[in-house]
Design a protein around this motif. Structure first.
Motif, PDB file in Angstrom:
ATOM      1  N   ASP A 191       0.850  -1.176   0.000  1.00 15.13           N
ATOM      2  CA  ASP A 191       0.000   0.000   0.000  1.00 15.13           C
ATOM      3  C   ASP A 191       0.891   1.234   0.000  1.00 15.13           C
ATOM      4  OD1 ASP A 191      -2.369  -1.394   0.033  1.00 15.13           O
ATOM      5  OD2 ASP A 191      -2.626  -1.260   2.198  1.00 15.13           O
ATOM      6  N   PRO A 192       0.405   2.353  -0.526  1.00 13.14           N
ATOM      7  CA  PRO A 192       1.207   3.578  -0.536  1.00 13.14           C
ATOM      8  C   PRO A 192       1.491   4.107   0.869  1.00 13.14           C
ATOM      9  CG  PRO A 192      -0.682   3.761  -2.010  1.00 13.14           C
ATOM     10  CD  PRO A 192      -0.874   2.520  -1.186  1.00 13.14           C
ATOM     11  N   ILE A 193       2.521   4.909   0.948  1.00 14.57           N
ATOM     12  CA  ILE A 193       2.834   5.664   2.160  1.00 14.57           C
ATOM     13  C   ILE A 193       2.343   7.078   1.885  1.00 14.57           C
ATOM     14  CG2 ILE A 193       4.689   6.553   3.622  1.00 14.57           C
ATOM     15  CD1 ILE A 193       6.274   4.044   2.679  1.00 14.57           C
ATOM     16  N   TYR A 194       1.486   7.594   2.726  1.00 15.12           N
ATOM     17  CA  TYR A 194       0.893   8.910   2.500  1.00 15.12           C
ATOM     18  C   TYR A 194       1.644   9.989   3.262  1.00 15.12           C
ATOM     19  CZ  TYR A 194      -2.809   6.275   0.326  1.00 15.12           C
ATOM     20  OH  TYR A 194      -3.504   5.434  -0.501  1.00 15.12           O
ATOM     21  N   PHE A 195       1.646  11.201   2.690  1.00 18.58           N
ATOM     22  CA  PHE A 195       2.359  12.340   3.258  1.00 18.58           C
ATOM     23  C   PHE A 195       1.401  13.509   3.459  1.00 18.58           C
ATOM     24  CE2 PHE A 195       5.559   9.814   1.219  1.00 18.58           C
ATOM     25  CZ  PHE A 195       6.707   9.987   1.983  1.00 18.58           C
ATOM     26  N   LYS A 196       1.753  14.375   4.389  1.00 18.97           N
ATOM     27  CA  LYS A 196       1.019  15.626   4.564  1.00 18.97           C
ATOM     28  C   LYS A 196       1.389  16.560   3.415  1.00 18.97           C
ATOM     29  CE  LYS A 196       0.698  15.151   9.512  1.00 18.97           C
ATOM     30  NZ  LYS A 196       1.117  15.591  10.822  1.00 18.97           N
ATOM     31  N   SER A 197       0.575  17.568   3.173  1.00 18.60           N
ATOM     32  CA  SER A 197       0.842  18.531   2.103  1.00 18.60           C
ATOM     33  C   SER A 197       2.224  19.139   2.257  1.00 18.60           C
ATOM     34  CB  SER A 197      -0.198  19.653   2.112  1.00 18.60           C
ATOM     35  OG  SER A 197      -1.444  19.159   1.728  1.00 18.60           O
ATOM     36  N   ASP A 198       2.926  19.243   1.138  1.00 15.34           N
ATOM     37  CA  ASP A 198       4.256  19.865   1.069  1.00 15.34           C
ATOM     38  C   ASP A 198       5.295  19.206   1.970  1.00 15.34           C
ATOM     39  OD1 ASP A 198       3.383  21.884  -0.769  1.00 15.34           O
ATOM     40  OD2 ASP A 198       2.423  22.886   0.917  1.00 15.34           O
ATOM     41  N   SER A 199       5.078  17.976   2.381  1.00 13.06           N
ATOM     42  CA  SER A 199       5.984  17.304   3.303  1.00 13.06           C
ATOM     43  C   SER A 199       6.671  16.106   2.659  1.00 13.06           C
ATOM     44  CB  SER A 199       5.214  16.825   4.542  1.00 13.06           C
ATOM     45  OG  SER A 199       6.071  16.110   5.407  1.00 13.06           O
ATOM     46  N   THR A 200       7.898  15.845   3.128  1.00  9.98           N
ATOM     47  CA  THR A 200       8.631  14.638   2.743  1.00  9.98           C
ATOM     48  C   THR A 200       8.921  13.780   3.970  1.00  9.98           C
ATOM     49  OG1 THR A 200      10.777  15.740   2.961  1.00  9.98           O
ATOM     50  CG2 THR A 200       9.727  15.799   0.779  1.00  9.98           C
ATOM     51  N   VAL A 201       8.349  14.146   5.103  1.00  9.09           N
ATOM     52  CA  VAL A 201       8.573  13.438   6.366  1.00  9.09           C
ATOM     53  C   VAL A 201       7.654  12.217   6.432  1.00  9.09           C
ATOM     54  CG1 VAL A 201       8.451  13.603   8.886  1.00  9.09           C
ATOM     55  CG2 VAL A 201       9.258  15.556   7.541  1.00  9.09           C
ATOM     56  N   ILE A 202       8.264  11.058   6.699  1.00 13.07           N
ATOM     57  CA  ILE A 202       7.481   9.818   6.821  1.00 13.07           C
ATOM     58  C   ILE A 202       6.843   9.785   8.201  1.00 13.07           C
ATOM     59  CG2 ILE A 202       7.584   7.297   6.830  1.00 13.07           C
ATOM     60  CD1 ILE A 202      10.136   7.597   5.066  1.00 13.07           C
ATOM     61  N   ASP A 203       5.537   9.674   8.240  1.00 10.85           N
ATOM     62  CA  ASP A 203       4.814   9.603   9.510  1.00 10.85           C
ATOM     63  C   ASP A 203       5.230   8.341  10.265  1.00 10.85           C
ATOM     64  OD1 ASP A 203       2.671   9.080  11.466  1.00 10.85           O
ATOM     65  OD2 ASP A 203       1.575  10.656  10.407  1.00 10.85           O
ATOM     66  N   SER A 204       5.383   8.445  11.564  1.00 14.05           N
ATOM     67  CA  SER A 204       5.843   7.315  12.390  1.00 14.05           C
ATOM     68  C   SER A 204       4.922   6.101  12.306  1.00 14.05           C
ATOM     69  CB  SER A 204       6.013   7.751  13.847  1.00 14.05           C
ATOM     70  OG  SER A 204       4.785   8.201  14.378  1.00 14.05           O
ATOM     71  N   LYS A 205       3.667   6.298  11.906  1.00 18.02           N
ATOM     72  CA  LYS A 205       2.764   5.152  11.806  1.00 18.02           C
ATOM     73  C   LYS A 205       3.178   4.195  10.701  1.00 18.02           C
ATOM     74  CE  LYS A 205      -0.834   7.319   8.961  1.00 18.02           C
ATOM     75  NZ  LYS A 205      -2.232   7.762   8.978  1.00 18.02           N
ATOM     76  N   TYR A 206       4.063   4.614   9.781  1.00 13.53           N
ATOM     77  CA  TYR A 206       4.536   3.754   8.701  1.00 13.53           C
ATOM     78  C   TYR A 206       5.863   3.058   9.020  1.00 13.53           C
ATOM     79  CZ  TYR A 206       0.969   6.137   5.969  1.00 13.53           C
ATOM     80  OH  TYR A 206      -0.223   6.641   5.521  1.00 13.53           O
ATOM     81  N   LEU A 229      -4.963   9.769  -7.920  1.00 11.15           N
ATOM     82  CA  LEU A 229      -5.961   8.764  -7.551  1.00 11.15           C
ATOM     83  C   LEU A 229      -7.335   9.393  -7.459  1.00 11.15           C
ATOM     84  CD1 LEU A 229      -4.136   6.716  -4.762  1.00 11.15           C
ATOM     85  CD2 LEU A 229      -4.481   6.101  -7.148  1.00 11.15           C
ATOM     86  N   VAL A 230      -7.356  10.643  -6.999  1.00 13.53           N
ATOM     87  CA  VAL A 230      -8.604  11.374  -6.813  1.00 13.53           C
ATOM     88  C   VAL A 230      -8.447  12.726  -7.508  1.00 13.53           C
ATOM     89  CG1 VAL A 230     -10.175  12.338  -5.093  1.00 13.53           C
ATOM     90  CG2 VAL A 230      -8.929  10.260  -4.578  1.00 13.53           C
ATOM     91  N   LYS A 231      -9.405  13.073  -8.350  1.00  9.17           N
ATOM     92  CA  LYS A 231      -9.318  14.322  -9.119  1.00  9.17           C
ATOM     93  C   LYS A 231      -9.619  15.561  -8.281  1.00  9.17           C
ATOM     94  CE  LYS A 231      -8.681  12.364 -13.196  1.00  9.17           C
ATOM     95  NZ  LYS A 231      -7.335  12.176 -13.640  1.00  9.17           N
ATOM     96  N   SER A 232     -10.451  15.434  -7.284  1.00  4.00           N
ATOM     97  CA  SER A 232     -10.834  16.568  -6.453  1.00  4.00           C
ATOM     98  C   SER A 232      -9.674  17.002  -5.568  1.00  4.00           C
ATOM     99  CB  SER A 232     -12.020  16.178  -5.566  1.00  4.00           C
ATOM    100  OG  SER A 232     -12.242  17.152  -4.581  1.00  4.00           O
ATOM    101  N   ASN A 233      -9.509  18.312  -5.420  1.00  5.87           N
ATOM    102  CA  ASN A 233      -8.456  18.844  -4.555  1.00  5.87           C
ATOM    103  C   ASN A 233      -8.993  19.322  -3.206  1.00  5.87           C
ATOM    104  OD1 ASN A 233      -6.052  18.441  -6.001  1.00  5.87           O
ATOM    105  ND2 ASN A 233      -6.604  20.095  -7.393  1.00  5.87           N
ATOM    106  N   SER A 234     -10.121  18.763  -2.793  1.00 14.04           N
ATOM    107  CA  SER A 234     -10.599  19.093  -1.462  1.00 14.04           C
ATOM    108  C   SER A 234      -9.575  18.580  -0.454  1.00 14.04           C
ATOM    109  CB  SER A 234     -11.963  18.447  -1.198  1.00 14.04           C
ATOM    110  OG  SER A 234     -11.819  17.048  -1.079  1.00 14.04           O
ATOM    111  N   LYS A 235      -9.557  19.158   0.727  1.00 10.99           N
ATOM    112  CA  LYS A 235      -8.567  18.758   1.733  1.00 10.99           C
ATOM    113  C   LYS A 235      -8.631  17.259   2.000  1.00 10.99           C
ATOM    114  CE  LYS A 235      -6.762  19.880   6.261  1.00 10.99           C
ATOM    115  NZ  LYS A 235      -6.791  20.771   7.394  1.00 10.99           N
ATOM    116  N   LYS A 236      -9.833  16.708   2.071  1.00 11.40           N
ATOM    117  CA  LYS A 236     -10.009  15.287   2.353  1.00 11.40           C
ATOM    118  C   LYS A 236      -9.495  14.423   1.200  1.00 11.40           C
ATOM    119  CE  LYS A 236     -13.477  11.889   3.621  1.00 11.40           C
ATOM    120  NZ  LYS A 236     -14.878  11.637   3.900  1.00 11.40           N
ATOM    121  N   ASN A 237      -9.739  14.837  -0.027  1.00 15.87           N
ATOM    122  CA  ASN A 237      -9.387  14.022  -1.187  1.00 15.87           C
ATOM    123  C   ASN A 237      -7.932  14.150  -1.622  1.00 15.87           C
ATOM    124  OD1 ASN A 237     -11.857  12.782  -1.473  1.00 15.87           O
ATOM    125  ND2 ASN A 237     -12.660  14.379  -2.804  1.00 15.87           N
ATOM    126  N   LYS A 238      -7.349  15.337  -1.498  1.00 16.11           N
ATOM    127  CA  LYS A 238      -5.994  15.515  -2.022  1.00 16.11           C
ATOM    128  C   LYS A 238      -4.957  14.688  -1.264  1.00 16.11           C
ATOM    129  CE  LYS A 238      -4.570  19.697   0.436  1.00 16.11           C
ATOM    130  NZ  LYS A 238      -4.151  21.072   0.298  1.00 16.11           N
TER     131      LYS A 238
END
Length: 162
Positions: A53-68, A138-147
């Motif tokens: 599965d992908p590893i997800y990031f916060k906006s403008d971030s390259t920091v890997i969240d500790s949950k991964y 993966l998702v075309k919408s740029n809403s905060k939830k979707n992006k």
């Protein structure tokens, strides 16, 4: 075997026939990015399915969240066992910033995952980084939830030598 192949295709699994052995299941945590299963074919061989599965990031971030971290530690373990396997890390961004910015950010995201694995002892040559930018949303919408679904690094097997 054909039934397993169709299931694999449907769920984006990678199927490889190999000498029979079993590989440990991923550690239990809330962000499992890695699943494996082995099935005996009855001919002293097995089919191994691997899903990343992908590893997800916060906006403008390259920091890997500790949950991964524990999932990446398991990926490290798997790569050590399969030292002849090469993986590709595909960095992605959401569709908002410029193409130049997205190219740099997606490359840095892939490189941050690579650095984590290298720090654990995986050879650099075993990992290829690619910047897919905002080309594969993966998702075309740029809403905060979707992006957030577009802000990711995908892990793919690019070479599995048996």
């Amino acid at each position: 075997y054909n039934m397993i192949k169709s299931i694999i295709k449907k769920f984006s699994f990678i199927c490889v026939a190999l000498p029979f052995y079993s590989i440990a299941q991923s550690a239990e945590n809330q962000s499992t990015i890695f699943e494996t299963a082995s099935y005996s074919t009855g001919e002293n061989a097995a089919v191994q399915m691997v899903r990343f599965d992908p590893i997800y990031f916060k906006s403008d971030s390259t920091v890997i969240d500790s949950k991964y971290w524990s999932s990446l530690d398991y990926l490290h373990h798997w790569l050590k066992i399969n030292a002849d396997t090469q993986i590709e890390l595909h960095g992605h961004t959401n569709g908002i910033p410029s193409h130049n910015y997205c190219k740099k950010l997606s490359q840095k995201r892939a490189e941050s995952v690579k650095a984590y694995l290298i720090n654990k002892g995986i050879p650099s040559a075993q990992i290829i980084c690619k910047a897919d930018r905002k080309n594969k949303l993966l998702v075309k919408s740029n809403s905060k939830k979707n992006k957030q679904w577009n802000q990711r690094v995908e892990i793919k097997i690019s070479g599995f030598n048996i």
